[in-house]
Design a protein around this motif. Structure first.
Motif, PDB file in Angstrom:
ATOM      1  N   SER A 216       0.732  -1.164  -0.191  1.00 30.38           N
ATOM      2  CA  SER A 216       0.005  -0.154   0.198  1.00 30.38           C
ATOM      3  C   SER A 216       1.021   1.325  -0.102  1.00 30.38           C
ATOM      4  O   SER A 216       0.643   2.047  -0.350  1.00 30.38           O
ATOM      5  N   HIS A 221      -2.291  -1.361  -4.797  1.00 27.31           N
ATOM      6  CA  HIS A 221      -3.377  -0.632  -3.751  1.00 27.31           C
ATOM      7  C   HIS A 221      -4.131  -1.824  -4.798  1.00 27.31           C
ATOM      8  O   HIS A 221      -4.317  -2.460  -3.570  1.00 27.31           O
ATOM      9  N   CYS A 225      -4.308  -5.212  -1.609  1.00 24.94           N
ATOM     10  CA  CYS A 225      -5.672  -5.411  -1.518  1.00 24.94           C
ATOM     11  C   CYS A 225      -6.267  -6.771  -1.194  1.00 24.94           C
ATOM     12  O   CYS A 225      -6.824  -7.218  -0.130  1.00 24.94           O
ATOM     13  N   PRO A 243      -9.387   0.133   7.549  1.00 24.67           N
ATOM     14  CA  PRO A 243      -9.631   1.221   7.063  1.00 24.67           C
ATOM     15  C   PRO A 243      -8.319   2.065   6.106  1.00 24.67           C
ATOM     16  O   PRO A 243      -8.119   2.409   5.654  1.00 24.67           O
ATOM     17  N   PHE A 244      -7.110   1.413   6.759  1.00 18.48           N
ATOM     18  CA  PHE A 244      -5.635   2.267   6.602  1.00 18.48           C
ATOM     19  C   PHE A 244      -5.739   1.856   4.965  1.00 18.48           C
ATOM     20  O   PHE A 244      -4.260   2.580   4.646  1.00 18.48           O
ATOM     21  N   TRP A 247      -8.509   3.261   2.999  1.00 15.05           N
ATOM     22  CA  TRP A 247      -8.666   4.654   2.316  1.00 15.05           C
ATOM     23  C   TRP A 247      -7.764   4.926   0.771  1.00 15.05           C
ATOM     24  O   TRP A 247      -8.088   5.877   0.844  1.00 15.05           O
ATOM     25  N   ARG A 248      -6.501   4.701   0.727  1.00 12.98           N
ATOM     26  CA  ARG A 248      -5.371   5.294   0.000  1.00 12.98           C
ATOM     27  C   ARG A 248      -5.652   4.432  -2.120  1.00 12.98           C
ATOM     28  O   ARG A 248      -5.590   4.595  -2.618  1.00 12.98           O
ATOM     29  N   ALA A 253     -10.301  -0.591  -2.974  1.00  9.54           N
ATOM     30  CA  ALA A 253     -10.389  -2.323  -1.821  1.00  9.54           C
ATOM     31  C   ALA A 253     -11.386  -2.988  -2.186  1.00  9.54           C
ATOM     32  O   ALA A 253     -11.340  -3.598  -1.363  1.00  9.54           O
ATOM     33  N   PHE A 321      -6.599   5.708  13.386  1.00 10.85           N
ATOM     34  CA  PHE A 321      -6.517   6.269  11.799  1.00 10.85           C
ATOM     35  C   PHE A 321      -7.017   7.470  11.296  1.00 10.85           C
ATOM     36  O   PHE A 321      -6.744   8.634  10.367  1.00 10.85           O
ATOM     37  N   HIS A 322      -7.600   8.571  12.072  1.00  9.39           N
ATOM     38  CA  HIS A 322      -7.724  10.225  12.297  1.00  9.39           C
ATOM     39  C   HIS A 322      -6.715  11.207  12.341  1.00  9.39           C
ATOM     40  O   HIS A 322      -6.028  11.525  11.416  1.00  9.39           O
ATOM     41  N   ARG A 325      -5.007   9.930   9.389  1.00 15.63           N
ATOM     42  CA  ARG A 325      -4.742  10.051   8.059  1.00 15.63           C
ATOM     43  C   ARG A 325      -4.780  12.376   7.914  1.00 15.63           C
ATOM     44  O   ARG A 325      -4.546  12.459   6.893  1.00 15.63           O
ATOM     45  N   ALA A 329      -1.346  10.330   6.136  1.00 18.21           N
ATOM     46  CA  ALA A 329      -1.550   8.936   4.988  1.00 18.21           C
ATOM     47  C   ALA A 329      -0.813   8.346   4.296  1.00 18.21           C
ATOM     48  O   ALA A 329      -1.091   7.555   3.386  1.00 18.21           O
TER      49      ALA A 329
END
Length: 424
Positions: A216, A221, A225, A243-244, A247-248, A253, A321-322, A325, A329
């Protein structure tokens, strides 16, 4: 660090692993005090190695690999120590081969089956909680099936698969995080014991998840995934990292769901929900070595403690996660924080679960994370190990969790104070 201290450290640690391996093949069960002595003594030595590695004094790789291979060989030749999960791996491999679906029945449903081979009957007689469906995901089941195909009723093929995942992850850490991270990983007593000795499947999922995170970061990606989906299909704990990676990844995903679906598809087509039934039973009733959950269970009604613990874990995951990000990220998530907070809230904290922290602690070392990987050995001091045949089963004496989590809290407090910026 000079070669002489390293040689002495390797010989001292190796001698203890050899002693434990020899005891595992003896006529009597291994004493929990012997096990604790080995894990804590090697843990103290390992913390010294970690300190030297963090200070940049360990650069040579020869002793790193020599120790890593020798210690793991001890485990490969040993029998599992004070753990019965290996019988379930062997049984699942047999059931998969015999029926095509290890989720179709519980071991208890085979009791009294006259058609069972003697080797399978011997395994069945030792399976713990035979009325509970298996909790192991399909990727583990394929590996159990392959191990059974190689040598029915033998644990060594499965141990060799774990060894490949283990050494592969070590090589990746050396290449990506440097030799200091490699030293921390290679000599970790919890890793050696839970993977090489007791053959717990965590490393299979941890290695896949770590490769997924690395892919990632390199903008690969789709493969990231897909690999993370396979990790989830091995051990559901990997889902905390979704989520990590997602997200990208954007639309890619969907490969997470695709990998999970492909792994489960053969069982879904047979009308089976896979490991869901076993996981549901496990999540609804089990409690072992918990900390925050144990306190919630005292303060709240029984029906509210588990939802409250889940809410706390979700909040910690959301906060991590917040923060990741907001930082852009573009770096590894703090998986040690994610999994550390999750296991603090969880009703069940088996020692091998903490292996999810290990690669993150290797790449971003903290004394709290390192200490947790040593102190969790205290959880083996439950009543069944202290007093075989005890009606209390896996209950802990009051001193165990007080010592384990109290010591961890102390390390965290000291480390937090040491990290505070000092006024001039």
């Amino acid at each position: 660090m000079p070669n002489l201290p390293l040689a002495a450290a390797a010989l001292a640690s190796g001698a203890r692993w050899v002693g434990l391996a020899a005891a595992s093949r003896g006529p009597a069960p291994v004493s929990v005090w012997l096990l604790l002595g080995v894990l804590l003594a090697n843990g103290a030595l390992w913390l010294g190695v970690c300190a030297a590695a963090r200070a940049g004094r360990l650069r040579a790789r020869g002793w790193l690999w020599a120790g890593a291979l020798a210690f793991r060989l001890c485990g490969l030749l040993a029998e599992p120590v004070l753990e019965g999960d290996a019988e379930r791996y062997l049984w699942d491999g047999f059931a998969f081969t015999a029926t095509g679906n290890p989720y179709a029945s519980t071991p208890a449903e085979w009791f009294g089956d006259a058609s069972l081979p003697a080797s399978a009957q011997a395994i069945l007689d030792r399976v713990e909680f035979p009325d509970v469906p298996t909790i192991y995901g399909p990727l583990c089941q394929y590996a159990f099936w392959l191990a059974h195909a190689i040598a029915p009723g033998e644990l060594w093929p499965w141990k060799l698969m774990l060894l490949l995942a283990d050494l592969g992850l070590l090589a990746l850490l050396l290449r990506g995080a440097g030799v200091s991270a490699g030293w921390i990983y290679a000599w970790c007593p919890l890793l050696i014991f839970e993977t090489s000795f007791n053959a717990h499947p965590e490393l299979l999922a941890v290695a896949l998840a770590w490769v997924a995170l690395q892919r990632s970061l390199r903008e690969r990606h789709a493969i990231a995934c897909f690999l993370l989906g396979l990790a989830v299909a091995a051990r559901v704990s990997a889902a905390l990292l979704i989520p990590f990676v997602a997200w990208r990844a954007g639309w890619r995903a969907a490969w997470i769901a695709a990998a999970i679906g492909l792994a489960y598809l053969p069982f879904w087509l047979q009308g089976s929900a896979g490991d869901l039934a076993g996981l549901r039973a496990f999540a609804a009733a089990w409690e072992f070595n918990s900390s925050v959950f144990a306190l919630l269970n005292i303060a709240l009604p029984a029906s509210a403690a588990r939802p409250a613990a889940l809410a706390l874990a979700a909040a910690a995951l959301g906060a991590a996660f917040h923060r990741w990000r907001r930082a852009g990220a573009r770096a590894l998530p703090r998986g040690d924080v994610v999994y550390g907070a999750f296991w603090l809230s969880a009703p069940v904290v088996n020692p091998w679960y903490l292996l999810w922290l290990l690669p993150f602690v290797c790449s971003t070392p903290s004394w709290t994370g390192l200490a947790a990987l040593v102190l969790v050995a205290l959880s083996y001091c439950h009543e069944l190990n202290l007093t075989p045949g005890s009606a209390l089963g896996f209950d802990h004496p009051s001193w165990v969790r007080a010592l384990e989590y109290g010591s961890l809290a102390l390390v965290f407090a000291v480390e937090s104070i040491a990290r505070r910026p000092r006024s001039v």
